[in-house]
Scaffold this active site. Sequence first.
Site, PDB file in Angstrom:
ATOM      1  N   TYR A  74       0.786  -1.232   0.000  1.00 27.98           N
ATOM      2  CA  TYR A  74       0.000   0.000   0.000  1.00 27.98           C
ATOM      3  C   TYR A  74       0.816   1.280   0.000  1.00 27.98           C
ATOM      4  O   TYR A  74       0.303   2.333  -0.371  1.00 27.98           O
ATOM      5  CB  TYR A  74      -0.976   0.010   1.183  1.00 27.98           C
ATOM      6  CG  TYR A  74      -2.133  -0.910   0.945  1.00 27.98           C
ATOM      7  CD1 TYR A  74      -3.282  -0.459   0.314  1.00 27.98           C
ATOM      8  CD2 TYR A  74      -2.075  -2.247   1.307  1.00 27.98           C
ATOM      9  CE1 TYR A  74      -4.344  -1.307   0.055  1.00 27.98           C
ATOM     10  CE2 TYR A  74      -3.124  -3.110   1.057  1.00 27.98           C
ATOM     11  CZ  TYR A  74      -4.258  -2.629   0.433  1.00 27.98           C
ATOM     12  OH  TYR A  74      -5.300  -3.478   0.166  1.00 27.98           O
ATOM     13  N   GLY A 128       2.823   3.414  -1.748  1.00 28.29           N
ATOM     14  CA  GLY A 128       3.229   3.616  -3.129  1.00 28.29           C
ATOM     15  C   GLY A 128       2.015   3.588  -4.032  1.00 28.29           C
ATOM     16  O   GLY A 128       0.947   4.061  -3.664  1.00 28.29           O
ATOM     17  N   ASP A 144      -3.168  13.057   5.698  1.00 28.00           N
ATOM     18  CA  ASP A 144      -1.708  12.994   5.678  1.00 28.00           C
ATOM     19  C   ASP A 144      -1.128  13.033   7.085  1.00 28.00           C
ATOM     20  O   ASP A 144      -0.170  12.314   7.390  1.00 28.00           O
ATOM     21  CB  ASP A 144      -1.138  14.138   4.838  1.00 28.00           C
ATOM     22  CG  ASP A 144      -1.401  13.970   3.349  1.00 28.00           C
ATOM     23  OD1 ASP A 144      -1.954  12.923   2.944  1.00 28.00           O
ATOM     24  OD2 ASP A 144      -1.057  14.893   2.586  1.00 28.00           O
ATOM     25  N   HIS A 171      -4.404   5.303   4.860  1.00 34.10           N
ATOM     26  CA  HIS A 171      -4.209   6.569   4.143  1.00 34.10           C
ATOM     27  C   HIS A 171      -4.875   6.516   2.767  1.00 34.10           C
ATOM     28  O   HIS A 171      -5.553   7.478   2.369  1.00 34.10           O
ATOM     29  CB  HIS A 171      -2.710   6.857   4.012  1.00 34.10           C
ATOM     30  CG  HIS A 171      -2.400   8.162   3.378  1.00 34.10           C
ATOM     31  ND1 HIS A 171      -1.888   8.255   2.105  1.00 34.10           N
ATOM     32  CD2 HIS A 171      -2.525   9.440   3.838  1.00 34.10           C
ATOM     33  CE1 HIS A 171      -1.703   9.531   1.810  1.00 34.10           C
ATOM     34  NE2 HIS A 171      -2.077  10.270   2.840  1.00 34.10           N
ATOM     35  N   ASP A 172      -4.726   5.405   2.054  1.00 32.81           N
ATOM     36  CA  ASP A 172      -5.391   5.248   0.753  1.00 32.81           C
ATOM     37  C   ASP A 172      -6.901   5.345   0.906  1.00 32.81           C
ATOM     38  O   ASP A 172      -7.586   5.978   0.093  1.00 32.81           O
ATOM     39  CB  ASP A 172      -5.034   3.902   0.117  1.00 32.81           C
ATOM     40  CG  ASP A 172      -3.613   3.835  -0.412  1.00 32.81           C
ATOM     41  OD1 ASP A 172      -2.883   4.848  -0.339  1.00 32.81           O
ATOM     42  OD2 ASP A 172      -3.224   2.743  -0.889  1.00 32.81           O
TER      43      ASP A 172
END
Length: 118
Positions: A28, A30, A92, A48-49
């Site tokens: 995950y 990247g 973030d 985060h994704d």
Amino acid sequence: NLVQFGFMIECAIRNRRPALDFMNYGCYCGTVGRGTPVDDLDRCCQVHDECYATAEKHGCYPSLTTYQWECRQVGNECNSKTQCEVFVCACDLAAAKCLAQEDYNPAHFNINTGERCK
């Protein structure tokens, strides 16, 4: 945006390693974003994704949205105004804090995602 996220990571981990070390980590961290996370650090990137996906559902463009933030001794702080800026900065910030708390395993850098991330 992703550049600011990189700086936020480096601030959170106090420059112990470059943010680029997280760009090809696990399934995950990247560009891949699929399969089962290889460890807790990779799970931070999965969350985060998912946060970015939620931001997109609200009409935001997280990879491009710039926001105001500060790198402080006690941690990062978001100072944004618009809804998208606040949302993306919060994504973030949470991920940077999470990454700073987890151990980095060099064996999970640049793995064969085609085999490991199904």
